[in-house]
Scaffold this active site. Sequence first.
Site, PDB file in Angstrom:
ATOM      1  N   HIS A 129      -5.466  41.522 108.810  1.00  0.00           N
ATOM      2  CA  HIS A 129      -6.608  41.204 109.667  1.00  0.00           C
ATOM      3  C   HIS A 129      -6.179  40.658 111.017  1.00  0.00           C
ATOM      4  O   HIS A 129      -6.904  40.787 112.006  1.00  0.00           O
ATOM      5  CB  HIS A 129      -7.514  40.179 108.972  1.00  0.00           C
ATOM      6  CG  HIS A 129      -8.664  39.729 109.814  1.00  0.00           C
ATOM      7  ND1 HIS A 129      -9.667  40.580 110.199  1.00  0.00           N
ATOM      8  CD2 HIS A 129      -8.934  38.545 110.392  1.00  0.00           C
ATOM      9  CE1 HIS A 129     -10.534  39.924 110.956  1.00  0.00           C
ATOM     10  NE2 HIS A 129     -10.111  38.690 111.085  1.00  0.00           N
ATOM     11  N   CYS A 130      -5.022  40.039 111.117  1.00  0.00           N
ATOM     12  CA  CYS A 130      -4.675  39.268 112.315  1.00  0.00           C
ATOM     13  C   CYS A 130      -3.961  40.061 113.398  1.00  0.00           C
ATOM     14  O   CYS A 130      -4.457  40.209 114.508  1.00  0.00           O
ATOM     15  CB  CYS A 130      -3.826  38.056 111.924  1.00  0.00           C
ATOM     16  SG  CYS A 130      -4.710  36.820 110.935  1.00  0.00           S
ATOM     17  N   ILE A 131      -2.771  40.564 113.087  1.00  0.00           N
ATOM     18  CA  ILE A 131      -1.898  41.078 114.142  1.00  0.00           C
ATOM     19  C   ILE A 131      -2.463  42.322 114.838  1.00  0.00           C
ATOM     20  O   ILE A 131      -2.351  42.448 116.059  1.00  0.00           O
ATOM     21  CB  ILE A 131      -0.489  41.348 113.590  1.00  0.00           C
ATOM     22  CG1 ILE A 131       0.091  40.045 113.015  1.00  0.00           C
ATOM     23  CG2 ILE A 131       0.437  41.867 114.684  1.00  0.00           C
ATOM     24  CD1 ILE A 131       1.426  40.203 112.341  1.00  0.00           C
TER      25      ILE A 131
ATOM     26  N   ILE B  11      -5.530  42.961 115.410  1.00  0.00           N
ATOM     27  CA  ILE B  11      -6.833  42.667 116.005  1.00  0.00           C
ATOM     28  C   ILE B  11      -6.781  41.549 117.036  1.00  0.00           C
ATOM     29  O   ILE B  11      -7.307  41.673 118.145  1.00  0.00           O
ATOM     30  CB  ILE B  11      -7.842  42.307 114.893  1.00  0.00           C
ATOM     31  CG1 ILE B  11      -8.124  43.550 114.037  1.00  0.00           C
ATOM     32  CG2 ILE B  11      -9.134  41.742 115.469  1.00  0.00           C
ATOM     33  CD1 ILE B  11      -9.021  43.278 112.852  1.00  0.00           C
ATOM     34  N   ASP B  12      -6.142  40.446 116.680  1.00  0.00           N
ATOM     35  CA  ASP B  12      -6.246  39.235 117.488  1.00  0.00           C
ATOM     36  C   ASP B  12      -5.817  39.401 118.944  1.00  0.00           C
ATOM     37  O   ASP B  12      -6.454  38.830 119.841  1.00  0.00           O
ATOM     38  CB  ASP B  12      -5.445  38.107 116.843  1.00  0.00           C
ATOM     39  CG  ASP B  12      -5.995  37.732 115.477  1.00  0.00           C
ATOM     40  OD1 ASP B  12      -7.082  38.242 115.125  1.00  0.00           O
ATOM     41  OD2 ASP B  12      -5.349  36.953 114.763  1.00  0.00           O
TER      42      ASP B  12
END
Length: 445
Positions: free
Chosen positions: A277-279, A281-282
């Site tokens: 979910h993080c890398i 998208i963020d």
Amino acid sequence: MNQQSPQATDLLSAIEDKRAMIGVIGLGYVGLPLAMTVARAGFKVTGFDIDPSKMTAIEAGKSYIEAVPDDVLSAERDAGRFAATTDFARLAECDVIAICVPTPLTRHREPDLSYVAKTCEQIAGTLRKGQLVVLESTTYPGTTEEVMKPILEKTGLVAGEDFFLGYSPEREDPGNRDFQTSTIPKVVAGDGEAASAMVSAFYGAVVETIVPVSGTRTAEAVKLTENVFRAVNIALVNELKIVYERMGIDVWEVIAAAKTKPFGYMPFYPGPGLGGHCIPIDPFYLTWKSREYDQPTRFIELAGEINTAMPRYVVDRLAEALDRMLGKALSRSRVLILGLAYKKNVPDIRESPSLRLMELLLERGADVAYHDPYVSEVPRTREYGHLMGRKSVALDQLGDFDAVVIATDHDSFDYQAIADDAPLVVDTRNAMANRGITSQTIVKA
């Protein structure tokens, strides 16, 4: 602390005495481990989620998150320290509310804060004086002040006086057995002096180390910085992989040698694309927000382009290998993807590059299947709904496939058997070489 706010004094006292009732909204990969950590610290916790299947699992003492064992879930539930509900009216019972909901991107790669906004609207429906509301979801700097605060203050209550706002970014790492929620240092910040004291007191009571920062915008920037750092460095080694492959140099051997330097170097590893979910998208949250300040983020955007292009590079390498080694076109080939999860030894498929690989292979006319011991069936996803329902196939007929693509290097795979039985193996994780397995039918990609 503001002496004119008895709400602040009362809430701080309740937190310190562990009389405060805690609510956790969103019982996924972040929320459920957080709820268990808070409960084990001695607080009573109510978990909130819109998914009835999660309630059914919790009632049965069955955890759906690897980081939370069944016995831990059952113990906290049976001790009366944890309960779960879909009834958001019960938020009124909570003194501290932690928000752990998704913050995805839209199809145009812009922040989708609809989950955060809707959650705040639900909280506003029962908001009362003396509550602390903390966002844990990753987002752009300014979200707590610019999105959450106005929604909650529509109630007529004032942040910093009647209720309190904070931000503390989640730092979960699915599959990492070296760290758990309680042992990962927690960055904490509040909207004002009183809120900062509340957030520090709460998380200080449930995790080993807190890292207070000056404000919520700084805390929001901390999480983005952590993930931008990883995204950019992964993009660098992905680009190096392509360059070195053209030069006949093994990037994995290069990295193995480079990381022997005891200073000035940190190893990152290439792959078939970014997942989780993080890398993936963020970084785009920061890119989007930076436009408000007329400040381009060329480095971040270039990294995103490189990482996004990796699945297509893998498919091109596969097509070349099929033609060169088997004399077969990709459009007439059966391809098995090993690993649907975005990283090894977890069932998490969020933003998994394997989904994009499947889509690209289908577009090229290949007959595609997958095997993953952690993912028995492709669930509903935002971008790959057409893949929903595909089931993991058995590995007992590898010879029926023209090629196997190792997209996720789960430890449970029998790599020697794969090398022996598959006509062609395209290895995107260096899984074979890491295990000392060599063969003319193995191609690195």
